[in-house]
Design an enzyme around this catalytic site. Structure first.
Site, PDB file in Angstrom:
ATOM      1  N   ASN A  24      -7.814   4.051   8.676  1.00 38.94           N
ATOM      2  CA  ASN A  24      -7.232   2.876   9.310  1.00 38.94           C
ATOM      3  C   ASN A  24      -7.366   2.886  10.827  1.00 38.94           C
ATOM      4  OD1 ASN A  24      -5.439   5.062   8.567  1.00 38.94           O
ATOM      5  ND2 ASN A  24      -3.814   3.971   9.646  1.00 38.94           N
ATOM      6  N   HIS A  50      -1.920  -7.656   2.321  1.00 38.81           N
ATOM      7  CA  HIS A  50      -1.823  -8.219   3.664  1.00 38.81           C
ATOM      8  C   HIS A  50      -2.934  -7.744   4.592  1.00 38.81           C
ATOM      9  CE1 HIS A  50      -0.067  -4.885   6.173  1.00 38.81           C
ATOM     10  NE2 HIS A  50       0.242  -4.416   4.994  1.00 38.81           N
ATOM     11  N   SER A  69      -3.773  -3.124  -0.699  1.00 35.24           N
ATOM     12  CA  SER A  69      -2.660  -3.906  -0.166  1.00 35.24           C
ATOM     13  C   SER A  69      -3.155  -5.299   0.198  1.00 35.24           C
ATOM     14  CB  SER A  69      -2.100  -3.193   1.068  1.00 35.24           C
ATOM     15  OG  SER A  69      -0.968  -3.864   1.569  1.00 35.24           O
ATOM     16  N   GLY A  83       0.808  -1.206   0.000  1.00 31.83           N
ATOM     17  CA  GLY A  83       0.000   0.000   0.000  1.00 31.83           C
ATOM     18  C   GLY A  83       0.847   1.265   0.000  1.00 31.83           C
ATOM     19  N   THR A  84       1.918   1.249   0.754  1.00 33.67           N
ATOM     20  CA  THR A  84       2.773   2.429   0.845  1.00 33.67           C
ATOM     21  C   THR A  84       3.349   2.792  -0.515  1.00 33.67           C
ATOM     22  OG1 THR A  84       3.334   1.923   3.138  1.00 33.67           O
ATOM     23  CG2 THR A  84       4.874   3.328   1.915  1.00 33.67           C
ATOM     24  N   CYS A 142       4.284   5.524  21.164  1.00 36.02           N
ATOM     25  CA  CYS A 142       5.033   4.308  21.467  1.00 36.02           C
ATOM     26  C   CYS A 142       4.704   3.144  20.564  1.00 36.02           C
ATOM     27  CB  CYS A 142       4.807   3.821  22.900  1.00 36.02           C
ATOM     28  SG  CYS A 142       4.749   5.135  24.090  1.00 36.02           S
ATOM     29  N   GLN A 151      -7.653   0.077   3.525  1.00 29.62           N
ATOM     30  CA  GLN A 151      -8.460  -0.488   4.606  1.00 29.62           C
ATOM     31  C   GLN A 151      -9.843  -0.941   4.146  1.00 29.62           C
ATOM     32  OE1 GLN A 151      -7.780  -1.313   7.773  1.00 29.62           O
ATOM     33  NE2 GLN A 151      -5.663  -0.586   7.808  1.00 29.62           N
ATOM     34  N   THR A 185      11.644  -7.634 -11.289  1.00 29.92           N
ATOM     35  CA  THR A 185      11.041  -8.949 -11.439  1.00 29.92           C
ATOM     36  C   THR A 185       9.805  -9.023 -10.546  1.00 29.92           C
ATOM     37  OG1 THR A 185      13.200  -9.898 -11.871  1.00 29.92           O
ATOM     38  CG2 THR A 185      11.455 -11.430 -11.256  1.00 29.92           C
TER      39      THR A 185
HETATM   40  C1  LIG Z   1      22.484  -7.091 -12.457  1.00 29.53           C
HETATM   41  C2  LIG Z   1      21.048  -6.979 -12.084  1.00 29.53           C
HETATM   42  N1  LIG Z   1      20.613  -5.868 -11.464  1.00 29.53           N
HETATM   43  C3  LIG Z   1      19.328  -5.726 -11.101  1.00 29.53           C
HETATM   44  C4  LIG Z   1      18.394  -6.707 -11.346  1.00 29.53           C
HETATM   45  C5  LIG Z   1      16.985  -6.471 -10.913  1.00 29.53           C
HETATM   46  O1  LIG Z   1      16.644  -7.235  -9.799  1.00 29.53           O
HETATM   47  P1  LIG Z   1      15.101  -7.538  -9.447  1.00 29.53           P
HETATM   48  O2  LIG Z   1      14.603  -8.404 -10.537  1.00 29.53           O
HETATM   49  O3  LIG Z   1      15.151  -8.228  -8.139  1.00 29.53           O
HETATM   50  O4  LIG Z   1      14.401  -6.243  -9.407  1.00 29.53           O
HETATM   51  C6  LIG Z   1      18.807  -7.885 -12.009  1.00 29.53           C
HETATM   52  C7  LIG Z   1      17.874  -8.996 -12.324  1.00 29.53           C
HETATM   53  O5  LIG Z   1      16.821  -8.902 -12.858  1.00 29.53           O
HETATM   54  C8  LIG Z   1      20.156  -8.023 -12.382  1.00 29.53           C
HETATM   55  O6  LIG Z   1      20.588  -9.113 -13.005  1.00 29.53           O
HETATM   56  C1  LIG Z   2      -4.870   3.373   5.123  1.00 29.82           C
HETATM   57  C2  LIG Z   2      -3.542   2.722   4.886  1.00 29.82           C
HETATM   58  N1  LIG Z   2      -2.774   3.159   3.887  1.00 29.82           N
HETATM   59  C3  LIG Z   2      -1.580   2.601   3.612  1.00 29.82           C
HETATM   60  C4  LIG Z   2      -1.088   1.552   4.363  1.00 29.82           C
HETATM   61  C5  LIG Z   2       0.241   0.992   4.021  1.00 29.82           C
HETATM   62  O1  LIG Z   2       0.135  -0.279   3.397  1.00 29.82           O
HETATM   63  P1  LIG Z   2       1.370  -1.271   3.398  1.00 29.82           P
HETATM   64  O2  LIG Z   2       1.601  -1.668   4.787  1.00 29.82           O
HETATM   65  O3  LIG Z   2       0.940  -2.398   2.534  1.00 29.82           O
HETATM   66  O4  LIG Z   2       2.537  -0.529   2.844  1.00 29.82           O
HETATM   67  C6  LIG Z   2      -1.872   1.068   5.435  1.00 29.82           C
HETATM   68  C7  LIG Z   2      -1.441  -0.037   6.317  1.00 29.82           C
HETATM   69  O5  LIG Z   2      -0.373  -0.125   6.848  1.00 29.82           O
HETATM   70  C8  LIG Z   2      -3.122   1.671   5.694  1.00 29.82           C
HETATM   71  O6  LIG Z   2      -3.893   1.255   6.709  1.00 29.82           O
HETATM   72  S1  FES Z   3       6.486   6.978  25.882  1.00 28.75           S
HETATM   73 FE1  FES Z   3       7.307   6.073  27.621  1.00 28.75          FE
HETATM   74  S2  FES Z   3       6.880   7.553  29.111  1.00 28.75           S
HETATM   75 FE2  FES Z   3       5.932   8.355  27.407  1.00 28.75          FE
END
Ligand SMILES: Cc1ncc(COP(=O)(O)O)c(C=O)c1O
Ligand SMILES: Cc1ncc(COP(=O)(O)O)c(C=O)c1O
Ligand code: FES
Ligand code: FES
Lengths: 124, 387, 387, 124
Positions: free
Chosen positions: C153, C203, C201, C71-72, C326, C181, C239
């Site tokens: 969220n 997950h 997203s 999502g991010t 926190c 969400q 990839t």
């Molecule tokens: C030399 C090289 N750099 C970067 C990549 C890109 O990696 P990825 O497919 O994990 O994005 C590849 C393979 O596709 C690669 O062979």
């Molecule tokens: C509203 C919202 N936007 C974006 C995200 C980010 O998604 P992700 O964790 O897949 O990067 C989340 C959850 O973390 C979310 O709740």
């Molecule tokens: S975050 Fe621990 S005291 Fe406030």
């Protein structure tokens, strides 16, 4: 990626080779990818009696070459001139979009071969 | 017929132990590592362990590893991050790379040109090697980043990273290396290499797709590519791909244990393939004969086009790749082979066989038996070949 | 004691069917979808199928879906891509967002301020709702992008996206919604909503971590975040995370089948929790009472700090979260609750329970029984409480 | 995240409450996070005979409050004044880096309570 028809022509290309003492020969390079095709035809009474090709190119190039020779063998040169790259692609059940340019090769080489034949006949 | 997979440079099968670790993570430790509760803490623990495993395989400390979605993201993060960051600090706007980089590096550099950076692309020799003198000539006072890959993905040639990095850093530039193809296959030690930034990817070493990492040396500042949560010390936000990262960690551990024996075994296969296929007429080896990855064979068969060759091999159950047009939607022949001085036509007829864990002596025999007839068939089809 | 996981808003357990589909992909279809050979073609087929499943759940066509690492990344891609792209076309440099967005949106907008964009942050009412009139007031001729989330969220409040999008688009701005969400939990239809860009997203819907997607309506141009190979029509190179994407596809299919019944079931639980816990003294519901996600309960317990509450719940086997300091390395109380007008102290004592597939009526009972004593204990510890 | 020691103190905090008619009371808010702590002490012959706390704060805040009261109970106020937040953290087997600021709360509240006591004694 490719249809079964394409793969079948690729695996068993028809009319491969070169006609010795051909009536006409066409050789073209593909502007998009640099691949090359040569078609030679033997014409009698305006009919393409025999046709052969050689192709340096991708799978689609070889398959379109093969099906193209099949499509025009036995046809008149006027009929052959009407063959479009779309018709070639259709005869193979279609080509992936990125491969449509490959079908130009066959149609163009054929047209060149016919032009060569006509030139030799002094008909042009 | 059992298919023969010899395209490990493109991607590798996932190691069964890696699959197992990922399944366990998904089934038992599905929590979000940022969560306070037990599920979160368990996830955090696995995240830390995986980070330590990956760090260990490159001689880094865990906090220097930032997990990414793959090699491409790591490359982009390094290049955009360092270039933009250095410019913000007023250090200049000149970047140096090489002509044989992966597109993730080359295209990122090109995109930086649009942001006003100047990019120098170093040439390579006919073996695909960058010469230290070329870097020396190219370095300027305003050079902020040098990015040169460790081992080339197409031809396997290994670059003299140690010398290149020393030189670049002496001139105040940040040095990045794309080690996606070398990491886990030959020794990669960030301190020995002396690099500031190093990219790696899990799916090239029997780990899962969609995970990679960037090593960031202490003190190196990067402008982030994206923004959001506080994951990965804010350098790379987003809920961590925990099962993937655990899989990467496992793959790193396995590589570490098996690397040396595997490199020796595959070097033997590689050399048998090269020597055997070079006996055919009109064949050229691409890349350095010895200073290359143990896994890599790259040959050009004159008069033959690469995609046709791949399709014929595929019909015989052999999975390989090519630097040719058509392989990946691009119609241009390999920029790597062209940079090494090959003609358009010869570059078009290249075949890459990349060896890996599943390959056996029999696979090598099968390929040595199969390729000659295919080459002959395709040459008979070729208007360029006057056999 | 069987633990009760009620933090589905943070992440969800992976559905067993999803795990199965991912394992099958890793074991049988490990190829690179860009490869020409049989392994590659098989991978490509799975990629296409998953894209169709995800597209279908949002009423889009497959070619409008770009897979991302979550999502991010989808949010960042949408926001940076649209803003930079529109500016390149000379359309202006004003962006509108809301005060209750996820940090992936808010921080991306803030980063754009450094690139010279002007950002207007719309206020929300005490239920966390954005008012259409506020957007109307904020829109300008140089507004290029409006990004407002579908469902929040933290408090689950659902925004009037249809009206907001219609208004923004009438004024020539691109409209993005973060549906991370809501997607898979309530109906999300890109055409009904009328949005140009939508993030989701995996997950959050029982799919794997590290996969998400961005819907891009036809004709909307984005400047890419990163560069490299030609995957995802060059909008998102690297990839593809095939097992992850297959898992996302599977999760989308399951959600589509079960969404309605599940929403009804969880709404019942939600309402029991809200009504039950509101009987305690000094408790406040955060978010809209009815116009909220079926999964979301968010309450503030006065005089209590969130992390302590979470830890006490954790000791009782209940996994929940808080908008408190926190929780995620940040010490500030939830910006969402502050934007809704809560005081610092009350925002600090919020508890989020997010329901999901694994929860049962008994879990609800257990929580209703457990929370009162914990609240009492913590209040006894609190210098703010004069019980 | 937290050590067992932290969790033990959090789960069973010692000396919770308020001393009626205390010799001194200190209440501080944490500058970083806004959390609040109140310590009351009962001093006899310069010795902290009794000490109690109330804390509105995170787990680390509650645990450090608890351990802090334990550490100084029975000690002289001079000894108590030497207590640092590091010592409090150490007594818990350490705190996560992001939580070190929480340990300030206890030490500061204690110091305030002592200052309050001294002020009441007119000793300051
Ligand atoms: C030399 C090289 N750099 C970067 C990549 C890109 O990696 P990825 O497919 O994990 O994005 C590849 C393979 O596709 C690669 O062979
Ligand atoms: C509203 C919202 N936007 C974006 C995200 C980010 O998604 P992700 O964790 O897949 O990067 C989340 C959850 O973390 C979310 O709740
Ligand atoms: S975050 Fe621990 S005291 Fe406030
Ligand atoms: S790519 Fe050249 S003919 Fe097909």
């Amino acid at each position: 990626m490719y249809t079964e028809k394409v793969m079948e022509h690729f695996a068993n290309p028809r009319n491969v080779g070169e006609i010795e003492e051909a009536s006409g020969v066409g050789e073209v390079g593909n502007a998009s990818c640099g691949d090359i095709m040569r078609i030679s035809i033997q014409v009698e009474d305006n009919i393409i009696k025999d046709i052969k090709f050689k192709t340096f190119g991708c799978g689609a190039a070889i398959a379109t070459s093969s099906v193209c020779t099949e499509l025009v063998k036995g046809k008149s040169i006027d009929e052959a001139l009407e063959l479009t790259n779309q018709a070639v692609a259709d005869a193979l059940g279609g080509l992936p979009p990125a491969k449509m340019h490959c079908s130009n090769l066959a149609a163009e080489a054929l047209h060149e071969a016919i032009a060569d034949y006509k030139a030799k006949q002094g008909k042009e | 017929m059992q298919p023969v997979y010899m395209d490990h440079g493109a991607t590798t099968p996932v190691h069964p132990e890696v699959v197992k670790a990922m399944v366990e993570t998904m089934e038992k430790s599905f929590g979000n590592p940022s969560s306070v509760h037990a599920f979160g803490r368990e996830a955090r623990k696995l995240l830390d362990e995986a980070r330590a495993s990956v760090a260990s395989l490159m001689g880094a400390s865990p906090e220097q590893i930032i997990f990414t979605s793959g090699g491409t993201e790591a490359d982009n993060m390094a290049i955009f991050g360092a270039a933009r960051g250095m410019r913000l600090k007023g250090k200049g706007n000149h970047i140096i790379t090489s002509a044989v980089e992966h597109h993730a590096v080359l295209d990122a550099c090109k995109a930086l040109e649009k942001e006003g950076f100047e990019v120098t692309i170093l040439p390579v020799d006919e073996d695909g090697q960058v010469h230290v003198e070329e870097l020396e000539k190219a370095l300027r006072d305003d050079t902020v980043l040098v990015t040169i890959m460790h081992a080339n993905n197409e031809v396997g040639t290994i670059q003299p990273i140690q010398e290149l990095a020393r030189l670049a850093k002496a001139r105040g530039a940040v040095f990045h290396t794309d080690a996606v193809q070398s990491f886990g296959k030959i020794p990669v030690d960030v301190n020995e290499l002396g690099v500031d930034l190093l990219s790696a990817s899990a799916h090239k070493i029997y780990g899962p797709k969609g995970v990679g990492c960037l090593y960031i040396a202490k003190g190196v500042k990067l402008t982030p590519l994206s923004y959001g949560g506080s994951q990965e010390r804010r350098r790379r936000p987003g809920t961590e791909n925990l099962p993937g990262i655990v899989g990467f960690g496992k793959a790193a551990l396995i590589s570490q244990a098996e690397m040396q024996a595997e490199a020796e075994r595959l070097t033997r296969y590689r050399d048998r393939l090269i020597d055997g296929l070079m006996e055919l007429p009109h064949v050229k080896l691409n890349g350095h004969r010895t200073n290359r990855l143990p896994q890599n064979v790259n040959l050009s068969f004159h008069f033959i086009e690469g995609e046709s060759l791949l399709l014929m091999l595929d019909m015989k159950g052999i999975a390989a790749s090519s630097g040719s047009a058509c392989t990946s939607g691009s119609l241009d022949p390999s920029h790597v082979l062209l940079a090494m001085g090959l003609s358009h036509e010869i570059a078009h007829g290249s075949l890459r066989l990349t060896l890996g864990r599943g390959n056996s002596e029999e696979d090598v025999d099968y390929i040595l038996n199969t390729i000659p007839e295919i080459v002959e068939r395709l040459r008979a089809l070729s208007p360029l070949y006057e056999g």
